[in-house]
Design a protein around this motif. Sequence first.
Motif, PDB file in Angstrom:
ATOM      1  N   GLY A  86       0.794  -1.222   0.000  1.00 19.54           N
ATOM      2  CA  GLY A  86       0.000   0.000   0.000  1.00 19.54           C
ATOM      3  C   GLY A  86       0.823   1.268   0.000  1.00 19.54           C
ATOM      4  O   GLY A  86       0.309   2.351   0.245  1.00 19.54           O
ATOM      5  N   THR A  87       2.110   1.155  -0.265  1.00 19.34           N
ATOM      6  CA  THR A  87       2.946   2.357  -0.311  1.00 19.34           C
ATOM      7  C   THR A  87       3.546   2.491  -1.704  1.00 19.34           C
ATOM      8  O   THR A  87       3.627   1.529  -2.462  1.00 19.34           O
ATOM      9  N   ASP A  88       3.967   3.703  -2.026  1.00 23.76           N
ATOM     10  CA  ASP A  88       4.596   3.980  -3.308  1.00 23.76           C
ATOM     11  C   ASP A  88       6.084   3.762  -3.181  1.00 23.76           C
ATOM     12  O   ASP A  88       6.587   3.423  -2.125  1.00 23.76           O
ATOM     13  N   SER A  89       6.744   4.071  -4.255  1.00 29.64           N
ATOM     14  CA  SER A  89       8.193   4.088  -4.200  1.00 29.64           C
ATOM     15  C   SER A  89       8.616   5.244  -3.297  1.00 29.64           C
ATOM     16  O   SER A  89       7.853   6.155  -3.007  1.00 29.64           O
ATOM     17  N   LEU A  90       9.847   5.181  -2.831  1.00 28.69           N
ATOM     18  CA  LEU A  90      10.405   6.238  -1.997  1.00 28.69           C
ATOM     19  C   LEU A  90      10.865   7.404  -2.863  1.00 28.69           C
ATOM     20  O   LEU A  90      11.029   7.264  -4.077  1.00 28.69           O
ATOM     21  N   ASN A  91      11.119   8.516  -2.236  1.00 26.34           N
ATOM     22  CA  ASN A  91      11.781   9.623  -2.905  1.00 26.34           C
ATOM     23  C   ASN A  91      13.082   9.131  -3.528  1.00 26.34           C
ATOM     24  O   ASN A  91      13.775   8.285  -2.963  1.00 26.34           O
ATOM     25  N   VAL A  92      13.435   9.670  -4.702  1.00 21.69           N
ATOM     26  CA  VAL A  92      14.579   9.136  -5.450  1.00 21.69           C
ATOM     27  C   VAL A  92      15.896   9.269  -4.666  1.00 21.69           C
ATOM     28  O   VAL A  92      16.744   8.368  -4.714  1.00 21.69           O
ATOM     29  N   ALA A  93      16.054  10.361  -3.918  1.00 22.39           N
ATOM     30  CA  ALA A  93      17.296  10.529  -3.149  1.00 22.39           C
ATOM     31  C   ALA A  93      17.350   9.553  -1.976  1.00 22.39           C
ATOM     32  O   ALA A  93      18.418   9.077  -1.594  1.00 22.39           O
ATOM     33  N   THR A  94      16.185   9.239  -1.417  1.00 26.41           N
ATOM     34  CA  THR A  94      16.135   8.264  -0.322  1.00 26.41           C
ATOM     35  C   THR A  94      16.425   6.860  -0.853  1.00 26.41           C
ATOM     36  O   THR A  94      17.189   6.104  -0.242  1.00 26.41           O
ATOM     37  N   GLY A 114       7.188  15.026   7.297  1.00 30.93           N
ATOM     38  CA  GLY A 114       6.433  14.343   6.245  1.00 30.93           C
ATOM     39  C   GLY A 114       7.246  13.211   5.636  1.00 30.93           C
ATOM     40  O   GLY A 114       6.741  12.104   5.418  1.00 30.93           O
ATOM     41  N   SER A 115       8.534  13.480   5.377  1.00 31.33           N
ATOM     42  CA  SER A 115       9.389  12.436   4.792  1.00 31.33           C
ATOM     43  C   SER A 115       9.531  11.241   5.724  1.00 31.33           C
ATOM     44  O   SER A 115       9.569  10.095   5.267  1.00 31.33           O
ATOM     45  N   ILE A 116       9.622  11.495   7.012  1.00 34.44           N
ATOM     46  CA  ILE A 116       9.754  10.387   7.961  1.00 34.44           C
ATOM     47  C   ILE A 116       8.501   9.508   7.925  1.00 34.44           C
ATOM     48  O   ILE A 116       8.588   8.274   7.952  1.00 34.44           O
ATOM     49  N   PHE A 117       7.324  10.120   7.818  1.00 34.53           N
ATOM     50  CA  PHE A 117       6.101   9.328   7.700  1.00 34.53           C
ATOM     51  C   PHE A 117       6.093   8.523   6.401  1.00 34.53           C
ATOM     52  O   PHE A 117       5.737   7.348   6.380  1.00 34.53           O
ATOM     53  N   ARG A 118       6.502   9.160   5.302  1.00 37.69           N
ATOM     54  CA  ARG A 118       6.534   8.440   4.025  1.00 37.69           C
ATOM     55  C   ARG A 118       7.509   7.269   4.091  1.00 37.69           C
ATOM     56  O   ARG A 118       7.181   6.147   3.687  1.00 37.69           O
ATOM     57  N   ASN A 119       8.706   7.537   4.608  1.00 36.73           N
ATOM     58  CA  ASN A 119       9.713   6.479   4.691  1.00 36.73           C
ATOM     59  C   ASN A 119       9.276   5.389   5.657  1.00 36.73           C
ATOM     60  O   ASN A 119       9.476   4.194   5.400  1.00 36.73           O
ATOM     61  N   GLY A 120       8.685   5.792   6.772  1.00 37.49           N
ATOM     62  CA  GLY A 120       8.233   4.824   7.765  1.00 37.49           C
ATOM     63  C   GLY A 120       7.138   3.918   7.205  1.00 37.49           C
ATOM     64  O   GLY A 120       7.149   2.703   7.407  1.00 37.49           O
ATOM     65  N   LEU A 161       0.124  17.070  11.045  1.00 38.76           N
ATOM     66  CA  LEU A 161      -1.094  17.290  10.254  1.00 38.76           C
ATOM     67  C   LEU A 161      -1.070  18.622   9.514  1.00 38.76           C
ATOM     68  O   LEU A 161      -2.052  18.995   8.875  1.00 38.76           O
ATOM     69  N   TYR A 162       0.027  19.349   9.615  1.00 37.37           N
ATOM     70  CA  TYR A 162       0.119  20.574   8.832  1.00 37.37           C
ATOM     71  C   TYR A 162       0.170  20.196   7.349  1.00 37.37           C
ATOM     72  O   TYR A 162       0.752  19.182   6.961  1.00 37.37           O
ATOM     73  N   ARG A 163      -0.445  21.048   6.533  1.00 34.86           N
ATOM     74  CA  ARG A 163      -0.659  20.734   5.118  1.00 34.86           C
ATOM     75  C   ARG A 163       0.605  20.248   4.399  1.00 34.86           C
ATOM     76  O   ARG A 163       0.588  19.261   3.678  1.00 34.86           O
ATOM     77  N   ARG A 164       1.712  20.947   4.623  1.00 33.96           N
ATOM     78  CA  ARG A 164       2.925  20.578   3.905  1.00 33.96           C
ATOM     79  C   ARG A 164       3.464  19.221   4.384  1.00 33.96           C
ATOM     80  O   ARG A 164       3.975  18.420   3.589  1.00 33.96           O
ATOM     81  N   ALA A 165       3.337  18.952   5.691  1.00 27.69           N
ATOM     82  CA  ALA A 165       3.780  17.654   6.201  1.00 27.69           C
ATOM     83  C   ALA A 165       2.946  16.529   5.590  1.00 27.69           C
ATOM     84  O   ALA A 165       3.475  15.498   5.170  1.00 27.69           O
ATOM     85  N   VAL A 166       1.638  16.757   5.514  1.00 27.69           N
ATOM     86  CA  VAL A 166       0.746  15.746   4.933  1.00 27.69           C
ATOM     87  C   VAL A 166       1.108  15.516   3.466  1.00 27.69           C
ATOM     88  O   VAL A 166       1.171  14.379   2.998  1.00 27.69           O
ATOM     89  N   ARG A 167       1.385  16.616   2.753  1.00 28.04           N
ATOM     90  CA  ARG A 167       1.686  16.491   1.322  1.00 28.04           C
ATOM     91  C   ARG A 167       3.001  15.736   1.102  1.00 28.04           C
ATOM     92  O   ARG A 167       3.066  14.802   0.301  1.00 28.04           O
ATOM     93  N   VAL A 168       4.053  16.141   1.827  1.00 23.16           N
ATOM     94  CA  VAL A 168       5.353  15.493   1.656  1.00 23.16           C
ATOM     95  C   VAL A 168       5.285  14.019   2.084  1.00 23.16           C
ATOM     96  O   VAL A 168       5.961  13.171   1.513  1.00 23.16           O
ATOM     97  N   SER A 169       4.418  13.728   3.036  1.00 20.30           N
ATOM     98  CA  SER A 169       4.278  12.328   3.489  1.00 20.30           C
ATOM     99  C   SER A 169       3.527  11.486   2.474  1.00 20.30           C
ATOM    100  O   SER A 169       3.372  10.280   2.678  1.00 20.30           O
ATOM    101  N   MET A 170       3.040  12.093   1.382  1.00 24.05           N
ATOM    102  CA  MET A 170       2.171  11.423   0.407  1.00 24.05           C
ATOM    103  C   MET A 170       0.908  10.883   1.094  1.00 24.05           C
ATOM    104  O   MET A 170       0.353   9.864   0.679  1.00 24.05           O
ATOM    105  N   GLY A 171       0.477  11.552   2.143  1.00 27.29           N
ATOM    106  CA  GLY A 171      -0.738  11.162   2.844  1.00 27.29           C
ATOM    107  C   GLY A 171      -0.518  10.158   3.958  1.00 27.29           C
ATOM    108  O   GLY A 171      -1.454   9.853   4.705  1.00 27.29           O
ATOM    109  N   HIS A 172       0.695   9.648   4.098  1.00 30.36           N
ATOM    110  CA  HIS A 172       0.928   8.630   5.129  1.00 30.36           C
ATOM    111  C   HIS A 172       0.877   9.200   6.540  1.00 30.36           C
ATOM    112  O   HIS A 172       0.695   8.443   7.499  1.00 30.36           O
TER     113      HIS A 172
END
Lengths: 274, 274
Positions: A252-260, B137-143, B161-172
């Motif tokens: 249920g997750t996408d690919s990671l950011n390219v730098a990550t 946001g990136s930590i949520f996406r990576n996690g 839950l701030y907009r930019r954090a949610v966006r960078v997390s890809m919603g995660h």
Amino acid sequence: MARVLDVVDIADPADPRLDDFRDLNSIDRRPDLPTGKGLVIAEGVLVVQRMLASRFDPRALLGTDRRLSELADDLAGRDVPYYRVSAEVMAQVVGFHLNRGVLAAASRVPEPTLADLLGGARTIAVLEGVNDHENLGSIFRNGAGLGVDAVVFGAGCADPLYRRAVRVSMGHALLVPYVRSTRWPDDLGLLREHGFRLLAMTPDPRAQTLSAAMDTVRDEPLAVLVGAEGPGLSETTMRASDIRVRIPMSRGTDSLNVATAAALAFYERCRTAP
Amino acid sequence: MARVLDVVDIADPADPRLDDFRDLNSIDRRPDLPTGKGLVIAEGVLVVQRMLASRFDPRALLGTDRRLSELADDLAGRDVPYYRVSAEVMAQVVGFHLNRGVLAAASRVPEPTLADLLGGARTIAVLEGVNDHENLGSIFRNGAGLGVDAVVFGAGCADPLYRRAVRVSMGHALLVPYVRSTRWPDDLGLLREHGFRLLAMTPDPRAQTLSAAMDTVRDEPLAVLVGAEGPGLSETTMRASDIRVRIPMSRGTDSLNVATAAALAFYERCRTAP
């Protein structure tokens, strides 16, 4: 007699000696654009220090008195003008408030040939379509920290010397050698002739896992190929690679950011082939 | 009878029904600030889809006709208004051009207790002083991609839950459970009572390497502790941890970005304790 650092106090933001640093956000001053001046700009004490340690020789610095004292040791004996200004004058010149307080400008230098770059390298990153300056900067930062000897740019990549890429890279875009491929993707053949195994990152579930793949190439020179987020590597490049590799991901997750994703590959390379 | 999606065409950007989405960049509308409205905003089709799959139930959507058709399947049978507007009206309402073309707004929901969060979790991330929304946001996406079951916020963290954090997390950030510690750093003791080993990330060269440390905890529940770039974890938190761990880095480089360092730890956890 050695020439030395030349500290010049300037109070007039219109002084033509400051032209290298003028209107940095203005689109026609961006060094990566054909209309740009082509200068390489380092921002902040740490990145300026890395520029001073790099092949890019600053032709001028612009900064506050405080940053001058922080850079005193690094600048000792250097033949370069330091235009000392107030924070207000600095903001007027560059066009925005720059709280890093110091800039250095250097001319570009010729890139090495691909063959020169490959000589002696054991792990390189090969990028295709990475057109985002932040991702590019992050890849240089991650590569510098995680054992990457050099970077090769395939088609569609942004300029690693653009100000934001240099800043995000923490200056490592100035230190890690790189070259733009002039025959892409044919140059991948040259990598193979130099003994490099070509490892292509992909989300494809049929690909080998990162750790399994890295184990098989531990004794060989390695090129880690990454494409832009979204499209990934082109089909042509995928076909030209030796091994397709995926990072095992949760459902249920996408690919990671390219730098990550690149950082994970570099890390795994360091772990398996120290 | 089940209530259904209510598509409402609006041509007047001043329509009060659009107030949830007004002036999103304005500082007093930021949901993470005490003066903000506290709404959670999802941007773009993918993040809106994740909000629809999350515990945050949208109370309204604002978007173009094109995005409505892209979301048709996800919205089928949902009892929520979709305010259909032109791209121009949308830009006037939110205060800037938003090329993702769709927004959803949801109220916040109560956070779980720390004890609830820990039940059943095997790998959690614990953050201290991570006050940058992009890093968060990136930590949520990576996690989410790399097997993290939950996130605990110690002192000094920004709002996930701030907009930019949610966006960078890809919603995660909407999907991965999290809780803010109310007794920090004492709550680290509660983690230990629940059987978690506390692994603290540090650049300290005397710390164990990531791969060696992960190997020793493969059979146990694990908390990966990371601090902000620069200061890192506080000394109190370092002392409360069980194992100090470093990522082996090339000479002459700094620590990695905090979200990248966390990704390497999560990856290594997945590799050693699949």
